[in-house]
Design an enzyme around this catalytic site. Structure first.
Site, PDB file in Angstrom:
ATOM      1  N   GLU A  58     -67.682  37.121  39.766  1.00 25.04           N
ATOM      2  CA  GLU A  58     -66.777  37.451  40.665  1.00 25.04           C
ATOM      3  C   GLU A  58     -65.857  37.516  41.164  1.00 25.04           C
ATOM      4  OE1 GLU A  58     -70.514  34.663  40.424  1.00 25.04           O
ATOM      5  OE2 GLU A  58     -68.679  34.824  39.166  1.00 25.04           O
ATOM      6  N   PHE A  81     -73.016  30.458  44.396  1.00 26.66           N
ATOM      7  CA  PHE A  81     -73.551  28.873  44.422  1.00 26.66           C
ATOM      8  C   PHE A  81     -71.145  28.564  44.135  1.00 26.66           C
ATOM      9  CE2 PHE A  81     -76.529  29.064  41.193  1.00 26.66           C
ATOM     10  CZ  PHE A  81     -77.271  27.950  41.775  1.00 26.66           C
ATOM     11  N   HIS A 128     -72.894  22.971  39.429  1.00 26.13           N
ATOM     12  CA  HIS A 128     -73.937  24.052  40.399  1.00 26.13           C
ATOM     13  C   HIS A 128     -74.486  22.905  41.561  1.00 26.13           C
ATOM     14  CE1 HIS A 128     -74.752  26.437  36.792  1.00 26.13           C
ATOM     15  NE2 HIS A 128     -74.755  27.472  37.538  1.00 26.13           N
TER      16      HIS A 128
END
Length: 322
Positions: A58, A81, A128
């Site tokens: 990310e 997510f 999550h």
């Protein structure tokens, strides 16, 4: 405008396709969007130069998107997510949000950070299932969109891509297959303009995302008991349409905020503070906040249902102040 039924995910896909056709500087970056289970339907039309598969990082996705943005591209960065935003907080908070100010307005961070799965309700457990949108409304320099319907999803995504401001675009996973009417013509939904999804005179319900639909269901249940509840959907959390919220509360005299994030420090807390500061004399009852408990989201379905807000908790909060 001619309209047809489109799913939430389909509306987002249409927005991306139309904007990529309109503007060659629009590109997509993210994990598995070029290969694997999340392969983008746009890859065949636009190729791997504009639909760029990235490593599982990310940090790299956001940093490279920012670099592309300040050199003239308009990237849409795909983060799977909400929880994974934690991996790139420095890039978002200290770079994306601040680079325009650090460079005297000469660097333009026009990028969209698209978060394609936020919220709980499917036993995905503590890492999550989070709803962290309130973190980002605290950061000057960022816009935060959180659509609730296919119409708003398409219009807000197109507006986000065209904006010169960096936008974090949250999509609740339970909305993906939800259908709604979407015009065939080009349109945008402006940031900072809320919509009253249901009119009422007794209580204002502030809700967004998937919980907007739960709030609407609660309002219908309360109607059968003689209460007319007004449901306000902010559509964007930053900028927030404070005028629409205040006008509704001044009419109803009561406010219940609804969100899936943890109660402490949430979006509802900010809205409650706004109303207490600017519309206190219009309140006929204390403000109530419906939110998740201040605990990690459990994997166990019964425990998850206990932690997260639902229709019964919204109805209970409304009845408590009327």
């Amino acid at each position: 405008m001619p309209e047809r039924e489109v799913t939430f995910d389909g509306a987002i896909l249409e927005a991306l396709r139309e904007e990529m056709r309109r503007d060659p500087s629009v590109c997509l970056l993210g994990e598995c969007i070029g290969v694997g289970y999340d392969r983008s339907p746009l890859l065949e039309e636009f190729g791997s130069e504009r639909v760029r598969d990235t490593p599982i990082s990310e940090t790299a996705i956001i940093a490279s998107s920012l670099g592309a943005a300040v050199t003239g591209m308009r990237p849409v960065a795909h983060i799977m997510f909400t929880d994974f935003l934690c991996c790139c907080m420095d890039e978002i908070v200290n770079q994306v949000a601040k680079i325009r100010y650090m460079f005297g307005g000469k660097a333009h961070p026009h990028l969209v950070i698209r978060v394609t799965s936020t919220g709980g309700g499917r036993s995905s457990a503590a890492q999550h299932s989070q709803s962290l949108e309130s973190w980002f409304i605290h950061v000057p320099g960022l816009r935060v969109a959180y659509p609730s319907t296919p119409f708003d999803a398409k219009g807000l995504m197109k507006a986000a891509i065209r904006s010169d401001d960096p936008v974090i675009f949250f999509e609740h996973h339970k909305l993906g297959r939800m259908k709604g009417t979407v015009p065939e013509e080009d349109y945008t939904v402006p940031f900072g303009v809320a919509e009253v999804k249901r009119k009422g005179k007794d209580v204002t319900l502030f809700a967004y995302g998937y919980l907007l639909h739960i709030a609407l269901s609660a309002a219908e249940s309360l109607r059968r008991e003689g209460l007319e509840v007004e449901v306000v959907d902010p559509r964007t959390l930053s900028p927030l349409d404070t005028r629409a919220i205040l006008e509704s509360v001044k009419k109803t005299g009561r406010l219940v905020t609804v969100e899936e994030g943890a109660k402490t420090g949430g979006v509802g807390a900010e809205v409650a503070a706004l109303v207490a500061d600017e519309a206190f004399d219009f309140l006929d009852a204390p403000i109530k906040r419906v939110a998740a408990l201040d605990t990690p989201v459990p994997m166990s379905p019964p425990l998850e249902r206990f932690v997260l807000p639902d229709e019964s908790k919204i109805i209970e909060a409304v009845k408590a102040i009327v």
